[in-house]
Design an enzyme around this catalytic site. Structure first.
Site, PDB file in Angstrom:
ATOM      1  N   ASP A  13       0.851  -1.143   0.047  1.00 44.45           N
ATOM      2  CA  ASP A  13       0.035  -0.016   0.073  1.00 44.45           C
ATOM      3  C   ASP A  13       0.879   1.251  -0.098  1.00 44.45           C
ATOM      4  O   ASP A  13       0.516   2.240   0.463  1.00 44.45           O
ATOM      5  CB  ASP A  13      -0.994   0.094   1.313  1.00 44.45           C
ATOM      6  N   GLY A  15       1.977   2.929  -2.770  1.00 44.19           N
ATOM      7  CA  GLY A  15       1.826   3.700  -3.765  1.00 44.19           C
ATOM      8  C   GLY A  15       2.211   3.359  -5.014  1.00 44.19           C
ATOM      9  O   GLY A  15       2.639   3.945  -5.913  1.00 44.19           O
ATOM     10  N   LYS A  16       2.418   1.950  -5.069  1.00 39.82           N
ATOM     11  CA  LYS A  16       3.175   1.469  -6.289  1.00 39.82           C
ATOM     12  C   LYS A  16       2.324   1.596  -7.543  1.00 39.82           C
ATOM     13  O   LYS A  16       3.006   1.950  -8.827  1.00 39.82           O
ATOM     14  CB  LYS A  16       3.153  -0.199  -6.302  1.00 39.82           C
ATOM     15  N   ALA A  39      -4.104  -7.993  -3.939  1.00 40.22           N
ATOM     16  CA  ALA A  39      -3.129  -6.808  -4.050  1.00 40.22           C
ATOM     17  C   ALA A  39      -4.133  -5.815  -4.559  1.00 40.22           C
ATOM     18  O   ALA A  39      -5.381  -6.025  -5.016  1.00 40.22           O
ATOM     19  CB  ALA A  39      -2.132  -7.055  -4.881  1.00 40.22           C
ATOM     20  N   GLY A  40      -3.738  -4.381  -4.407  1.00 42.69           N
ATOM     21  CA  GLY A  40      -4.712  -3.595  -4.889  1.00 42.69           C
ATOM     22  C   GLY A  40      -3.789  -2.095  -5.393  1.00 42.69           C
ATOM     23  O   GLY A  40      -2.803  -1.697  -4.591  1.00 42.69           O
ATOM     24  N   HIS A  41      -4.043  -1.569  -6.378  1.00 43.46           N
ATOM     25  CA  HIS A  41      -3.348  -0.543  -6.903  1.00 43.46           C
ATOM     26  C   HIS A  41      -4.431   0.754  -7.071  1.00 43.46           C
ATOM     27  O   HIS A  41      -5.474   0.480  -7.608  1.00 43.46           O
ATOM     28  CB  HIS A  41      -2.519  -0.363  -7.981  1.00 43.46           C
ATOM     29  N   GLN A 223       1.834  -6.104  -2.918  1.00 42.14           N
ATOM     30  CA  GLN A 223       1.919  -6.329  -1.580  1.00 42.14           C
ATOM     31  C   GLN A 223       3.286  -5.616  -1.364  1.00 42.14           C
ATOM     32  O   GLN A 223       3.600  -4.554  -1.763  1.00 42.14           O
ATOM     33  CB  GLN A 223       1.992  -7.674  -1.135  1.00 42.14           C
ATOM     34  N   THR A 238       2.136 -12.823   2.896  1.00 33.09           N
ATOM     35  CA  THR A 238       1.505 -13.332   1.733  1.00 33.09           C
ATOM     36  C   THR A 238       2.062 -14.670   1.375  1.00 33.09           C
ATOM     37  O   THR A 238       3.074 -15.003   2.133  1.00 33.09           O
ATOM     38  CB  THR A 238       1.640 -12.183   0.733  1.00 33.09           C
ATOM     39  N   VAL A 298      -7.478  -0.939  -0.769  1.00 35.97           N
ATOM     40  CA  VAL A 298      -7.977  -0.939  -2.182  1.00 35.97           C
ATOM     41  C   VAL A 298      -8.897  -2.127  -2.331  1.00 35.97           C
ATOM     42  O   VAL A 298      -9.861  -1.943  -2.911  1.00 35.97           O
ATOM     43  CB  VAL A 298      -7.032  -0.561  -3.339  1.00 35.97           C
ATOM     44  N   THR A 299      -8.229  -3.310  -1.892  1.00 35.28           N
ATOM     45  CA  THR A 299      -8.675  -4.668  -2.210  1.00 35.28           C
ATOM     46  C   THR A 299      -9.546  -4.887  -1.084  1.00 35.28           C
ATOM     47  O   THR A 299     -10.611  -5.649  -1.169  1.00 35.28           O
ATOM     48  CB  THR A 299      -7.885  -5.508  -2.443  1.00 35.28           C
TER      49      THR A 299
END
Length: 428
Positions: A13, A15-16, A39-41, A223, A238, A298-299
């Site tokens: 998290d 900011g990738k 994962a989430g972007h 991640q 993970t 995000v996820t």
């Protein structure tokens, strides 16, 4: 031209998505090499915000080919839903490539994930319940289902039946859960075959050829370093390798072809899920970081745990990834604090420790040792160069760079695509 790895240097998290998207206009391929839809972007383009869970961030950049590598685990329903959502918003997704060797998340993987986590009770890991861990376990146990299996009904049926021979015993006898019917799983999975077929390719061959031809390939980790199954805060991790070495195995590209490794580093620290977190805040400062920074997964949709910057973790990320650069994000969130504490070391059993302890017990007992740096009150979101930042903000960045062990080459001063200060080009 370079092949670059871009990864999280904390617990994810960081900011990738913003960093990947920033490079997207200059990059020919963006590759997800591990993880799944856990994962989430978040990527902001103009006034549009996109939440990506499985797809590489490069899918938002015209001219860039997004790739899901062999190291990713793919939930086909999530994949198709995410593609559909982007298509409805006018995003061209036709260039997406998916490795035929990537493993598929099946309905029974999700079932096993959820019932296992419930069974653990207070000892639960904090899994997202999306079947990621059980799918990777199947992969290692050689009972997994791969994308290419969708195109051979006989093989698919054999593999599903073989996997369920054992899993149904566990579900019924240990968890008192009804058995999963193999025919139903096969029917559901076959329903995805024609919808996915056009995206499937030999991505390893394509990526190696692209690098040999001088094209720019960006490997995007999900991640973060401290969630790596080997190098993270085990067992609160993970089930894959977000660290730089994972890019090679998860995409099928040799380490000699990687030219730069960029760590994404938040100007403070956050974490989602269970596990140790030395700088975690439980006071008004922690709540302010959470509110100002919009710290919600995000996820997962879960509030992130928030704390001050941890230089011990940053140094560790530099070491295990071989980082050549940092991208510092969310510096703007710290605007308004008179003093900003930074964790420079830990106290463990009365001793000062400046490197991340390898012992799980020691890390659980680590207490942060802080140094206070002067804050700033000026709005920095319009800053275009490093010299535009207030003197105290400049000093904060320089201090983090010195403590972390790699140069900070870019700074995020706001959520927008254009709210970034580039100090050194990642593509030089």
């Amino acid at each position: 031209m370079p092949a670059l790895v871009l990864l999280g240097a904390q617990w994810g998290d960081e900011g990738k998505g913003k960093a990947t998207d920033l490079l997207g206009g200059s990059v020919d391929y963006v590759v997800r090499y591990q993880g799944g839809n856990n994962a989430g972007h978040t990527v902001v383009v103009g006034d549009q915000k996109y939440a990506l869970h499985l797809l590489p961030s490069g899918i938002l950049s015209p001219g860039c080919t997004p790739v899901i590598g062999n190291g990713v685990v793919v939930d086909p329903a999530v994949l198709l839903s995410e593609l559909s959502g982007l298509n409805e918003r006018g995003v061209d997704t036709s260039k997406l490539l998916i490795s035929g060797n990537a493993h598929l998340i099946t309905p029974y993987n999700i079932t096993v994930d959820k019932v296992t986590e419930r069974f653990l009770g207070k000892r639960k890991i904090g899994t997202t319940g999306r079947g990621i861990g059980p799918t990777y376990a199947d992969k290692i146990n050689r009972t997994g289902i791969r994308v290419q299996d969708l195109f051979d009904e006989s093989i698919l049926h054999q593999k599903v039946e073989a996997a369920l021979d054992f899993k149904n015993q566990v579900l019924a006898k240990l968890y008192n859960h009804r058995a999963v019917v193999a025919d139903q799983v096969v029917e559901e999975m076959l329903g995805y075959a024609d919808k996915i077929r056009g995206y499937v390719a030999d991505t390893t061959l394509i990526l190696n050829n692209a690098i040999d031809e001088g094209k720019v390939v960006l490997f995007e980790g999900g991640q973060g370093t401290l969630l790596d199954v080997d190098h993270g805060t085990y067992p609160f991790v993970t089930s894959s390798n977000p660290t730089a070495g994972g890019a090679c195995t998860g995409a099928g590209v040799g380490p000699t072809k990687i030219s730069r490794v960029i760590g994404i580093l938040k100007a403070y620290t956050t974490r989602v899920g269970a596990g140790p977190f030395p700088t975690e805040l439980f006071d008004k400062d922690g709540e302010a970081l959470r509110t100002i920074g919009g710290e919600r997964g995000v996820t997962t949709g879960r509030d992130r745990r928030c704390g001050w910057f941890d230089a011990v973790i940053a140094r560790y990320a530099t070491r295990v990834n071989g980082l050549t650069d940092f991208f510092l994000t969310k510096l703007d969130v710290l605007t308004g604090w008179e003093q900003i504490p930074v964790c420079v070391a830990y106290e463990i059993d009365g001793k000062r420790v400046e490197e991340l302890p390898y012992s799980q017990t020691d890390f659980h007992h680590a207490k942060p040792i802080y140094e206070n740096l002067p804050g700033w009150s000026e709005d920095i979101t319009k800053a275009k160069t490093f010299s535009d930042l207030p003197k105290n903000a400049q000093a904060y960045v320089k201090a983090l760079e010195e403590m972390s062990g790699a140069p900070i080459s870019a700074i995020g001063v706001g959520p927008g695509r254009d709210e970034t200060i580039e100090i050194n080009s990642f593509l030089s």
